[in-house]
Write an enzyme that holds these catalytic residues in place. Structure first.
Site, mmCIF file in Angstrom:
data_model
loop_
_atom_site.group_PDB
_atom_site.id
_atom_site.type_symbol
_atom_site.label_atom_id
_atom_site.label_comp_id
_atom_site.label_asym_id
_atom_site.label_seq_id
_atom_site.Cartn_x
_atom_site.Cartn_y
_atom_site.Cartn_z
ATOM 1 C CB SER A 1 0.182 5.443 -1.784
ATOM 2 O OG SER A 1 1.178 5.192 -0.819
ATOM 3 N N GLY A 2 3.059 5.637 -3.279
ATOM 4 C CA GLY A 2 4.206 6.410 -3.750
ATOM 5 C C GLY A 2 4.314 6.398 -5.257
ATOM 6 C CB ALA B 1 -0.939 -0.012 1.200
ATOM 7 C CG ASP B 2 3.503 2.432 3.288
ATOM 8 O OD1 ASP B 2 2.735 3.378 3.480
ATOM 9 O OD2 ASP B 2 3.939 1.716 4.200
ATOM 10 C CG LEU B 3 6.438 -0.313 -1.618
ATOM 11 C CD1 LEU B 3 6.792 -1.772 -1.838
ATOM 12 C CD2 LEU B 3 7.683 0.561 -1.700
#
Length: 407
Positions: A188-189, A184-186
């Protein structure tokens, strides 16, 4: 020749975003990953960190590497290459003046604070555009900037669960699993960097910057793909089903004499090849087309694995390749970074770290080429900065920001 000299050498590719200045106010992973992607494309990225402590990922570990009195987190090293570090106290008027001078020169600012934090720091979107109307502002939150749950803190595994990803990942419906990376972090980045590049292109026409917003929630829902349309169109609720594809069979991980291999039988021609090469009864009424093979998945898996039992994994892969059936093994990560194919794609690079010396990092996934007739010339940026020490570039940046320079 220093690293900086190499980066400015006109004979070296510098990337399509060369000349773009990015101020990275973000921390943890989503925003830093976006900033790193922009740096990989040639942008100059200044990472603004808290005085004394820096980005919290500097303390995420083990593993830590380096001398005992200056340990470095491998987590931090994973998402901060091609950046300079400037330590500022955003509650200090003097340091806000330094930041303002940086923002006046910048093209992009990246932040991933919780909703409302930038306003409390006196750095609302309106204020940022007052400082610099051309700024492209990337803002990443956990669950979105508005809506009934906008204020929730966004942590990757929580969002993987809330956005449905864990419900379709695991060995079965009662075994929800997180992915092995903070996806999810990756994502969104990645979506954020994609939005920034689009906004920079738009700015060439409008002359003004815009605000790009995404969230961990949006990024995960954005990659639901065919699992999403199973819900919205077909009125089915997908569940986790292990290492086999929900809509194609056989497609997944299959056992053999000494391990397992993966195959992808994506059309009927490939199915016929598989049957002919491995003695599978293609006339079996439960297997005559993909829809039936999916419906009778357990039977399909049993039939294929029975045919594979006489082969070792290496023998099986050779036979599958010879038959033209897409197949592969499951590599450990250390095997990936020793794989000549991965290395050939620039997926391992070496940088010189101030305290660790030469280190290897996973490389950028995008390459660039120009063409002249049938000839190609690669223009991918090859010179990369190591992830910085905290405030490593503070003195030079402060001097630059107070000497009247415009870039």
């Amino acid at each position: 020749m220093t690293h900086e000299d190499i980066a400015r050498d006109d004979t070296e590719p510098t990337g399509p975003l060369a000349g773009t200045l990015v101020v990275d106010l973000s921390r943890a992973l989503a925003g830093p990953h976006a900033g790193m992607m922009l740096g990989d494309l040639g942008a100059r990225v200044v990472k603004v960190e808290a005085v004394g402590s820096g980005d919290e990922t500097r303390r995420w570990g083990p593993p830590f590497v380096g001398p005992e009195n200056d340990r470095q987190s491998s987590y931090f090293l994973s998402c901060n290459r091609n950046k300079e570090s400037l330590a500022l106290d955003l509650k200090s008027a003097a340091d806000i003046r330094i930041l303002t001078a940086l923002l006046e020169r910048a093209d992009v600012v990246v932040e991933n604070f919780r909703t409302g934090v930038m306003n409390r720091l006196g750095l609302s979107m309106a204020r940022l555009h007052e400082i610099n109307p051309r700024l492209v502002i990337l803002s990443i939150t956990g669950f979105g900037h508005d809506g009934p749950e906008a204020g929730r803190a966004g942590y990757d595994q929580i969002v993987q669960g809330e956005a449905g990803l864990m419900s379709i990942t695991g060995s079965g419906p009662d075994d929800p699993q997180r992915m092995g990376v903070p996806i999810a972090d990756l994502l969104s980045g990645m979506y954020g960097a994609y939005g920034v590049v689009a906004a920079l292109l738009e700015r060439t026409t409008t002359g003004v910057g815009t605000v790009v917003r995404t969230s961990l929630l949006s990024a995960v829902v954005g990659v639901h793909a065919f699992q999403g349309t199973r819900v919205t169109i077909a009125d089915e609720v997908p569940v986790a089903q292990g290492n086999h594809h929900p809509s194609i069979a056989p497609y997944g991980l299959f056992g053999c004499a000494d391990g397992s291999v993966q195959i992808s039988v994506g059309n009927e021609s490939l199915w016929q090849r598989l049957c002919e090469r491995f003695g599978i009864d293609g006339a079996d009424p439960l297997l005559v087309d993909n829809a039936l093979r999916v419906r009778h998945r357990t039977h399909t898996i049993e039939v294929v694995e029975r045919a594979f039992t006489a082969f070792t994994a290496s023998e099986l892969l050779a036979a599958l390749f010879e038959a033209g059936i897409p197949a592969g093994t499951v590599r450990s990560l250390d095997e990936v970074y020793r794989w000549d194919q991965a290395i050939s794609q620039g997926l391992l690079l070496e940088v010189e770290h101030p305290t660790l010396g030469p280190i290897e990092l996973p490389g950028p996934p995008i390459r660039f080429f120009t063409t002249d007739g049938d000839a190609e010339r690669e223009t991918t940026k090859r010179s990369h900065r190591a992830p910085p020490l905290l405030d490593q570039h503070g003195p030079s940046l402060r001097e630059w920001l107070t000497d009247g320079a415009t870039r």
